[in-house]
Design a protein around this motif. Structure first.
Motif, short mmCIF file in Angstrom:
data_model
loop_
_atom_site.label_atom_id
_atom_site.label_comp_id
_atom_site.label_asym_id
_atom_site.label_seq_id
_atom_site.Cartn_x
_atom_site.Cartn_y
_atom_site.Cartn_z
N UNK A 1 3.09 5.91 -2.92
CA UNK A 1 4.28 6.66 -3.32
C UNK A 1 4.49 6.65 -4.83
N UNK A 2 3.53 6.06 -5.55
CA UNK A 2 3.66 6.00 -7.00
C UNK A 2 4.69 5.00 -7.45
N UNK A 3 4.82 3.91 -6.69
CA UNK A 3 5.81 2.88 -7.01
C UNK A 3 5.47 2.13 -8.28
N UNK A 4 6.20 1.08 -8.50
CA UNK A 4 6.07 0.29 -9.73
C UNK A 4 4.69 -0.33 -9.83
N UNK A 5 4.06 -0.17 -11.01
CA UNK A 5 2.78 -0.81 -11.28
C UNK A 5 2.97 -1.79 -12.43
N UNK A 6 2.12 -2.77 -12.50
CA UNK A 6 2.22 -3.73 -13.59
C UNK A 6 1.88 -5.12 -13.13
N UNK B 1 0.83 -1.21 0.00
CA UNK B 1 0.00 0.00 0.00
C UNK B 1 0.87 1.26 0.00
N UNK B 2 1.96 1.23 0.76
CA UNK B 2 2.86 2.39 0.79
C UNK B 2 3.53 2.60 -0.56
#
Length: 198
Positions: A37-42, A32-33
């Motif tokens: 934080x706009x982390x890696x998506x995919x 969730x964090x």
């Protein structure tokens, strides 16, 4: 399996589930964090997230099925929500019928019976759980059932079934836990349906 062995198994089950749920929760929070934080998506993150959700749902199920029962009751929303989470990730869809809160010990029996049904439904199906005036029935329906007669006979006649492997431990626990609660397990089967009553 004597009463002390059943209680010991339940305490071990509770301990294992208790120790596993914390790191699973930590992984969920970490995901969730990363998302915030706009982390890696995919697909990789989706696979990790789905796997964590799957593990969390299974541990919550095992905590009730194999852990110590206690005196508390569980409400419909909690039980139906948990079974809904499991249904989304498995081939067997479960419908929880009881509307009122039920004692955790009785739900433990229903969950063990549910796992017995799943064993006979390798290609999926549906399971209906009902309780009428304290009498429970867990009914599995599938186009094709795989029923080992010796294994299923052991539910209503403890000690008469074949050898129990770790994957089939529910078949040994269900009649023993039921006996502790002064209940007797009965099984009815047809070509496409099986019902466990207690």
């Amino acid at each position: 399996m004597g009463e002390s062995n059943v209680n010991l198994a339940a305490l071990i089950g509770s301990r294992i589930c208790h120790d596993l749920i914390s790191p699973i929760g930590a992984i969920t929070n970490g995901l969730e964090l990363l998302d915030m934080a706009g982390g890696v998506h995919g697909p990789e993150m989706e696979l990790i997230s789905d796997s964590v959700d799957n593990a969390g749902a299974r541990i919550r199920f095992f905590r009730i099925a194999y852990g110590a029962s206690g005196e508390q009751s569980l409400g419909r929303s909690e039980v139906a929500g948990l079974l809904g989470d499991l249904s989304r990730i498995g081939r067997v869809k479960t419908h929880w019928g009881p509307v009122d809160a039920k004692p955790r010990g009785e739900i433990k029996l229903a969950f063990l019976a549910l796992q017995c049904c799943e064993t006979a439904m390798p290609f999926g199906g549906t399971v209906e759980v009902a309780c009428d005036e304290g009498r429970w029935s867990v009914t599995g329906t599938a186009d094709k059932l795989n029923i080992d007669p010796d294994l299923w006979q052991g539910l209503s006649k403890p000690g008469s079934g074949g050898p129990i492997t770790p994957a089939l431990v529910q078949f040994m626990l269900l009649p023993d836990v039921a006996a502790e609660m002064n209940r007797r397990v009965r099984v009815e089967t047809t070509a496409t349906q099986l019902t466990i009553r207690f």
